[in-house]
Design a protein around this motif. Sequence first.
Motif, PDB file in Angstrom:
ATOM      1  N   GLN A  64      27.709  44.493  48.721  1.00  0.00           N
ATOM      2  CA  GLN A  64      28.990  44.869  48.135  1.00  0.00           C
ATOM      3  C   GLN A  64      28.926  45.132  46.648  1.00  0.00           C
ATOM      4  OE1 GLN A  64      31.137  41.501  50.354  1.00  0.00           O
ATOM      5  NE2 GLN A  64      32.771  42.959  49.934  1.00  0.00           N
ATOM      6  N   ARG A  65      27.752  45.477  46.155  1.00  0.00           N
ATOM      7  CA  ARG A  65      27.611  45.863  44.756  1.00  0.00           C
ATOM      8  C   ARG A  65      27.271  47.345  44.721  1.00  0.00           C
ATOM      9  NH1 ARG A  65      30.475  42.555  43.895  1.00  0.00           N
ATOM     10  NH2 ARG A  65      30.084  40.385  43.359  1.00  0.00           N
TER      11      ARG A  65
ATOM     12  N   SER B 295      43.263  44.776  38.812  1.00  0.00           N
ATOM     13  CA  SER B 295      42.587  45.899  39.477  1.00  0.00           C
ATOM     14  C   SER B 295      41.175  45.517  39.909  1.00  0.00           C
ATOM     15  CB  SER B 295      42.500  47.103  38.533  1.00  0.00           C
ATOM     16  OG  SER B 295      43.760  47.391  37.997  1.00  0.00           O
ATOM     17  N   ILE B 296      40.488  44.726  39.074  1.00  0.00           N
ATOM     18  CA  ILE B 296      39.121  44.316  39.405  1.00  0.00           C
ATOM     19  C   ILE B 296      39.127  43.408  40.636  1.00  0.00           C
ATOM     20  CG2 ILE B 296      37.188  42.896  38.588  1.00  0.00           C
ATOM     21  CD1 ILE B 296      37.679  44.084  35.793  1.00  0.00           C
TER      22      ILE B 296
ATOM     23  N   GLN C 235      35.620  43.156  43.206  1.00  0.00           N
ATOM     24  CA  GLN C 235      34.516  42.867  42.297  1.00  0.00           C
ATOM     25  C   GLN C 235      34.700  41.505  41.610  1.00  0.00           C
ATOM     26  OE1 GLN C 235      31.677  44.768  42.062  1.00  0.00           O
ATOM     27  NE2 GLN C 235      32.582  45.992  43.677  1.00  0.00           N
ATOM     28  N   GLU C 236      35.692  40.745  42.030  1.00  0.00           N
ATOM     29  CA  GLU C 236      35.953  39.440  41.423  1.00  0.00           C
ATOM     30  C   GLU C 236      36.814  38.643  42.396  1.00  0.00           C
ATOM     31  OE1 GLU C 236      35.379  36.949  39.890  1.00  0.00           O
ATOM     32  OE2 GLU C 236      35.946  37.174  37.782  1.00  0.00           O
ATOM     33  N   THR C 237      36.723  37.311  42.279  1.00  0.00           N
ATOM     34  CA  THR C 237      37.603  36.476  43.070  1.00  0.00           C
ATOM     35  C   THR C 237      38.807  36.101  42.222  1.00  0.00           C
ATOM     36  OG1 THR C 237      37.825  34.163  43.746  1.00  0.00           O
ATOM     37  CG2 THR C 237      35.870  34.725  42.497  1.00  0.00           C
TER      38      THR C 237
END
Lengths: 314, 314
Positions: free
Chosen positions: B145-146, B288-289, B294-296
């Motif tokens: 997932q990167r 948004s991130i 891309q973040e918890t």
Amino acid sequence: MTVAPIFERMALIGIGLIGSSLAQVARERGLVKEIAISTRSADTLQRAEELGLGDSYALDAAVAVEGADLVILCAPVGANEAIAKWIAPALKKGAILTDVGSTKGSVVDQVSPHVPEGVHFIPGHPIAGTEQSGPDAGFPTLFDQRWCILTPAEDTDPEALEKLSTFWRACGSDVDTMDARHHDLVLAIVSHLPHLIAYNIVGTADDLETVTKSEVIKYSASGFRDFTRLAASDPTMWRDVCLHNKDAILEMLARFSEDLSALQRAIRWGDGQMLFDLFTRTRGIRRSIIEAGQETDAPDFGRHAKDKAGTPAE
Amino acid sequence: MTVAPIFERMALIGIGLIGSSLAQVARERGLVKEIAISTRSADTLQRAEELGLGDSYALDAAVAVEGADLVILCAPVGANEAIAKWIAPALKKGAILTDVGSTKGSVVDQVSPHVPEGVHFIPGHPIAGTEQSGPDAGFPTLFDQRWCILTPAEDTDPEALEKLSTFWRACGSDVDTMDARHHDLVLAIVSHLPHLIAYNIVGTADDLETVTKSEVIKYSASGFRDFTRLAASDPTMWRDVCLHNKDAILEMLARFSEDLSALQRAIRWGDGQMLFDLFTRTRGIRRSIIEAGQETDAPDFGRHAKDKAGTPAE
């Protein structure tokens, strides 16, 4: 852990992340017999009541502090002077008045003149928090294994100081005392400057015309993401911190900018040795922080550690 | 997930965090039949062998690439030119040559001239990593997932590009392609500037005479801590990044400094509205991130979320 109540009636003025967490830990561990809550927003007060955070709720802060032997100001630091004026006539003789603000010099300047004879004013600052705000963000273990700094004056009653320290230790904190001005210098570097830098870089990225916002978001895992947590903190609280710890913040900002200019120069002139030396020196500080129990050494803040354990990535 | 092997023989030149993770994911998912590992340090090579990361090990990179249809340069970007010269005569016709460096323009400039006719050179950059380095730091799900960015030239063979993309997707990544110069601009803001800022603030804090190192460490949970992870990254890698993406980094540093001066001025003159507006605007980017996966959104990177669940705090 339940202990004998330390205070009869605790009044919380302001019920955001910190106030809500204090209410919950005090209730859960039986630290006080009664909790009175006041905040100037009717909606927030209602939410606190829905969450069952206190025993009584009042928009009038003077009503909340009546009969309280512990009064904690939990509003943004910019509101402290007005609150102090408001509640002063209603404070009980012998009560302890404290706060949880991120700046201490300005709190001393703005609150002290209004504190009536016989009330013990001891400014405080729990070094704990998350990037979330409001009464829903609170939780009872917020203060566990975190420091709480108290900044008593020279003539502060030792018994009152000890009682307040006992309360914070029962909340889970380690208690330190220091001079209010020194507190402001320490916090300027460990907290205020990091937040400003984080807000600033997120703002810089937001303004670019050459790189789109969606690119910044997509590729944020490569470093940028780490700053966005701090830059999501409560705007009112941080505006007030900047305005109330101006001198120390400007001093730290000036040093940071000087150092950044030197770094910029090293990049421009290709001074690989200077870069390598700085990048090596900074590793040691992180090791010390992990050893001091203020951070986990799971790589990438444990995000990838989760993947390692075989559970789905977020 | 196991797929048919995509390549016969993969040669990894450099076996740090990224190389080691590539070896593990390729083995675990059967993406290649054979893994050849080379690195210039005998100790690191021995450690890779102890960890069982490959099928063969060579200090001579030219030996490792012999017969390989996929060659991945996994050393710090400063080493790429020398490696390219070294391995060029041994590269197999039709092989795909790629890399994992954090800068792409300089890799194109330094590697391209040495690539023999018939070898497909496609620079790449997986946006994944932790602050740890060395072969022991690798793990097979690092790329899940990167994003992985490939920067093909205009005349790159589409078939080779598709094959390399298939490989990265099988490693867990989403693949994006863009121009090498644009990559360098994007990474300058999302990765290089954040690392420099983090190194810089940790350096500034380390130099203070008015605040002790032990105070910085004790109270680091209030913001400073978040920077120390980036500032603990590999010094050699980051020195090379600074030297190899100079123009884009200087451009972003200049913008950041300008914005910081404006912020400094607002603090000096007590412009609360400017501060409040900036601090409000930056909240949206974090949302948004999180939405982009891309973040918890666990508060405080999940440190306190753990406490909430009742497990001991770290």
